[in-house]
Design a protein around this motif. Structure first.
Motif, PDB file in Angstrom:
ATOM      1  N   LEU A  76      33.248 -72.936 104.504  1.00 51.72           N
ATOM      2  CA  LEU A  76      32.533 -73.169 103.254  1.00 51.72           C
ATOM      3  C   LEU A  76      32.674 -72.010 102.271  1.00 51.72           C
ATOM      4  O   LEU A  76      32.830 -72.220 101.059  1.00 51.72           O
ATOM      5  CB  LEU A  76      31.051 -73.425 103.561  1.00 51.72           C
ATOM      6  N   ASP A  77      32.630 -70.785 102.772  1.00 52.60           N
ATOM      7  CA  ASP A  77      32.720 -69.619 101.887  1.00 52.60           C
ATOM      8  C   ASP A  77      34.078 -69.503 101.207  1.00 52.60           C
ATOM      9  O   ASP A  77      34.205 -68.826 100.181  1.00 52.60           O
ATOM     10  CB  ASP A  77      32.456 -68.334 102.683  1.00 52.60           C
ATOM     11  N   LEU A  78      35.095 -70.146 101.785  1.00 46.97           N
ATOM     12  CA  LEU A  78      36.451 -70.024 101.241  1.00 46.97           C
ATOM     13  C   LEU A  78      36.762 -71.075 100.181  1.00 46.97           C
ATOM     14  O   LEU A  78      37.677 -70.915  99.388  1.00 46.97           O
ATOM     15  CB  LEU A  78      37.479 -70.154 102.379  1.00 46.97           C
ATOM     16  N   ILE A  79      35.982 -72.159 100.178  1.00 43.99           N
ATOM     17  CA  ILE A  79      36.318 -73.300  99.335  1.00 43.99           C
ATOM     18  C   ILE A  79      36.018 -73.032  97.861  1.00 43.99           C
ATOM     19  O   ILE A  79      34.998 -72.443  97.522  1.00 43.99           O
ATOM     20  CB  ILE A  79      35.556 -74.555  99.818  1.00 43.99           C
TER      21      ILE A  79
ATOM     22  N   THR B  85      33.399 -70.781  93.570  1.00 44.69           N
ATOM     23  CA  THR B  85      32.902 -70.982  94.931  1.00 44.69           C
ATOM     24  C   THR B  85      31.496 -71.583  94.880  1.00 44.69           C
ATOM     25  O   THR B  85      30.830 -71.563  93.842  1.00 44.69           O
ATOM     26  CB  THR B  85      32.841 -69.650  95.692  1.00 44.69           C
ATOM     27  N   PHE B  86      31.029 -72.063  96.026  1.00 41.19           N
ATOM     28  CA  PHE B  86      29.661 -72.568  96.104  1.00 41.19           C
ATOM     29  C   PHE B  86      28.659 -71.450  95.807  1.00 41.19           C
ATOM     30  O   PHE B  86      27.637 -71.672  95.149  1.00 41.19           O
ATOM     31  CB  PHE B  86      29.385 -73.145  97.498  1.00 41.19           C
ATOM     32  N   GLU B  87      28.973 -70.269  96.276  1.00 46.75           N
ATOM     33  CA  GLU B  87      28.072 -69.136  96.051  1.00 46.75           C
ATOM     34  C   GLU B  87      27.946 -68.830  94.560  1.00 46.75           C
ATOM     35  O   GLU B  87      26.837 -68.611  94.043  1.00 46.75           O
ATOM     36  CB  GLU B  87      28.587 -67.901  96.804  1.00 46.75           C
TER      37      GLU B  87
ATOM     38  N   TYR C  67      24.445 -76.911 100.388  1.00 49.42           N
ATOM     39  CA  TYR C  67      24.825 -75.503 100.479  1.00 49.42           C
ATOM     40  C   TYR C  67      23.603 -74.634 100.224  1.00 49.42           C
ATOM     41  O   TYR C  67      22.958 -74.757  99.169  1.00 49.42           O
ATOM     42  CB  TYR C  67      25.933 -75.161  99.467  1.00 49.42           C
ATOM     43  N   ASP C  68      23.288 -73.817 101.182  1.00 45.66           N
ATOM     44  CA  ASP C  68      22.183 -72.860 101.054  1.00 45.66           C
ATOM     45  C   ASP C  68      20.913 -73.533 100.532  1.00 45.66           C
ATOM     46  O   ASP C  68      20.258 -73.048  99.598  1.00 45.66           O
ATOM     47  CB  ASP C  68      22.605 -71.722 100.119  1.00 45.66           C
TER      48      ASP C  68
END
Length: 638
Positions: A414-417, A429-431, A489-490
């Motif tokens: 997930l962190d890479l997408i 990114t999602f973040e 996500y989160d």
């Protein structure tokens, strides 16, 4: 001397092994050289405590000598040699390994103190030479013995052991190469270039020099009485050369190797003309010890996204190539990684070609996966431009990995997408998305389609964008599946812009929507009656703002998934979702259709068909009958 017979089980194993165990005949040379290296290891170990050996590490060597006239290939070493009993035990009984016994006899403390690696622990590799030889002669003189012995065999029929002469300690393996056939050119194992290639491929990192006489060219000396127009002449000559590099780059410390050297190694080893994006050096010690040197290519190979592409890392055991592409060392989502892994701890079967799926291998693979993930995360944070280059080449693979196996790996990836975003049009990114969300935004939004430009114009996106909310543009076939499996996500749920509840409603808004649907039930029933099985239902839309219509799907399968399945062909080509025609009750088109229902139901039916066709086009779905659509539009142009 009478010929001795192999034991019955050994004879059967020899016949089986020659005909079926080894996939590639050429690996016989790897096996014979590995045995020679083992023999030197044993004597080098003894030399640590016995001055009588009289050899330093630099004195040990392996020689390879082809003789095309006699069709023999000889591999010699100055290692520990074998006694008569050891020749019979090690070569007369298949799967009786002197290397295995030597290691077994070492004390635990000796094993810790010695760096001796014994490659051949199963005693079968020697017999692979019978794949290319019709006769093998082994002449050996053991360390501490005054007598040498000759072991000879022509295959499964048996062998002889006789006393012979040999000046020095060590072993010569003389293979008489088979005649050529229509199917096999055995002469390649007598050719200088072919032998050099095989040594570099399989045994380049054996720790002892492998010496061969190689052909060189030099200019002849000019004769004293040469005329003025004399043209230089050239001649070939033989010169002994070490053909293996001995020290692999992955065995060196990071501070001993420059980035340029890593890049050169990668390009030469993996046949790429571009430098890799980055390298990953691993030196792991513990229950399982190994060294690895991994590379992330700058671009995907031309066949990367095809079934023909083979993933895998090169696997070495103590410097000897075991497998050219060990797929078990890489998860599918990191299949783009190239590199080598070298370990003495992986259990090998008798052919050294296939690995048993043991705990050690799984441990190495799990650790490698973590190292790759960590390096990509670091690249994303510290080198965003380089990471974007990586993503453009291999991002689709990461997304496939997140969606594969029903989302089993999504948390790891997930962190890479990244997706293109409605904010600034950049990959996000999602973040990063979550960090920009307004306080009143409940969901992470996405829209799926062919390209960002068209998605930004979708009727469904209008009300989300007008709220100031960001939308992920999902333009790969796999994206919708990724979003379905990721789900949140989160703590923030992920919503398609097509969802009825994408924008939460107040009680007043909900009541107004229900009233609007009830007030227009007659129109919705008419549209459904007109379109029949083409739609599941017509409904007053909660997701449209200024546009007149759009098409959505009822259930868990979206229209984008339907389009993807159609592309796959076969049985999937007939797959379709249950379409819902969403209508904006506040639009002028809806008002026109309602008015026509009261005065001209035939025209009203045409309006219903027109709105459905427009919804199909907006969704990127094909019209069932383009000519009929054209006639319909023309009939309304009055």
């Amino acid at each position: 001397m009478a010929k001795k017979q192999f034991k019955a089980e050994s004879k059967r194993l020899l016949e089986l092994m020659i005909n079926s165990i080894y996939t590639h005949k050429e690996i016989f040379l790897r096996e014979i050289i590995s045995n020679a290296s083992d023999a030197i290891d044993k004597l080098a170990y003894i030399a640590l405590t016995d001055d009588k050996v009289g050899l330093n590490h630099s004195d040990f060597k392996i020689t390879v000598v082809p003789n095309e006239e006699e069709r023999t290939l000889t591999v010699s070493d100055n290692g520990i040699g074998m006694t008569k009993e050891e020749l019979e035990n090690n070569l007369g009984t298949i799967a009786q390994s002197g290397s295995f016994q030597f290691k077994k006899d070492m004390s635990t403390e000796e094993k810790k103190e010695s760096d001796t690696d014994i490659i051949g622990q199963f005693g079968v590799g020697f017999y692979s030479a019978f794949m290319v030889s019709d006769k093998i002669t082994v002449i050996s003189k053991a360390y501490g013995s005054d007598t040498a012995y000759k072991w000879e065999s022509e295959g499964a029929d048996g062998y002889t052991v006789t006393e012979c002469e040999k000046d020095s300690v060590g072993t010569d393996v003389i293979m008489h190469i088979k005649p050529d056939t229509d199917e096999e050119d055995y002469c390649e194992y007598l050719e200088e270039y072919g032998l050099e290639r095989l040594i570099k491929k399989y045994s380049d990192y054996i720790r002892y020099p492998i010496r061969m006489e190689v052909t060189k060219s030099r200019q002849k000396e000019k004769p004293a009485d040469a005329p003025e127009d004399y043209k230089p002449e050239w001649e070939d000559y033989k010169e002994w050369e070490t053909v293996n590099s001995m020290v692999p780059v992955w065995q060196k410390g990071k501070n001993e190797v420059t980035e340029e050297e890593y890049n050169d190694f990668y390009k030469q080893k993996f046949m790429d003309y571009e430098d890799p994006l980055c390298s990953i050096s691993i030196n792991a010690e513990g229950l399982v010890s190994y060294k690895a040197l991994l590379f992330i290519p700058a671009k995907a190979p031309y066949d990367y996204y095809t079934r023909d592409y083979e993933k895998g890392l090169q696997l070495y055991s103590s410097g000897v190539l075991i497998m050219d592409k060990c797929s078990d060392l890489l998860p599918e989502h990191f299949r783009f990684v190239k590199g080598v892994v070298d370990t003495p701890d992986v259990s090998l079967n008798i052919s050294r070609e296939m690995l048993q799926h043991d705990h050690q291998l799984k441990t190495i693979a799990a650790n490698i996966e973590k190292k790759i993930k960590a390096r990509l995360v670091k690249m994303q944070k510290d080198e965003p431009e380089k990471y974007e280059q990586f993503w453009n080449s291999f991002g689709r693979q990461i997304k496939y990995g997140a969606a594969a196996d029903y989302g089993m790996h999504k948390d790891q990836l997930l962190d890479l997408i990244m997706f293109a975003s409605s904010k600034e049009g950049k990959l996000t990114t999602f973040e990063e998305y979550k960090s920009r969300m307004p306080e009143d935004q409940e969901y992470i939004y996405y829209a799926a389609g062919e390209n960002s430009a068209n998605l930004a114009k979708l009727p469904q996106t209008e009300r989300i964008l007008d709220k100031g909310y960001e939308i992920f543009w999902c333009t790969d076939d796999v994206d919708e599946f990724v979003m379905q499996f990721v789900a949140e996500y989160d703590g923030k749920k992920i919503k398609s812009v097509n969802d009825d509840d994408a924008l939460p409603e107040t009680d007043e808004e909900k009541e107004a929507s229900e009233k609007k649907a009830a007030d227009n039930k007659d129109v919705l029933d008419f549209v459904k009656e007109t379109l029949g099985d083409k739609i599941k239902e017509a409904r007053i839309s909660k997701i449209l703002k200024s546009h007149a219509c759009c098409l959505t799907a009822d259930g868990g399968i979206s229209i984008e998934m339907e389009k993807y399945m159609r592309k796959q062909g076969g049985e999937l080509a007939d797959f379709h979702t249950e379409h819902v025609l969403e209508l904006n009750a506040d639009s002028s088109a809806f008002a026109a259709m309602r008015n026509a229902m009261e005065s001209d139901r035939e025209t009203a039916a045409k309006y219903a068909k027109l709105l459905y066709a427009q919804a199909l086009l907006i969704a990127g779905l094909p019209l069932e009958d383009p000519s009929e659509y054209s006639d319909l539009v023309c009939s309304l142009m009055k």
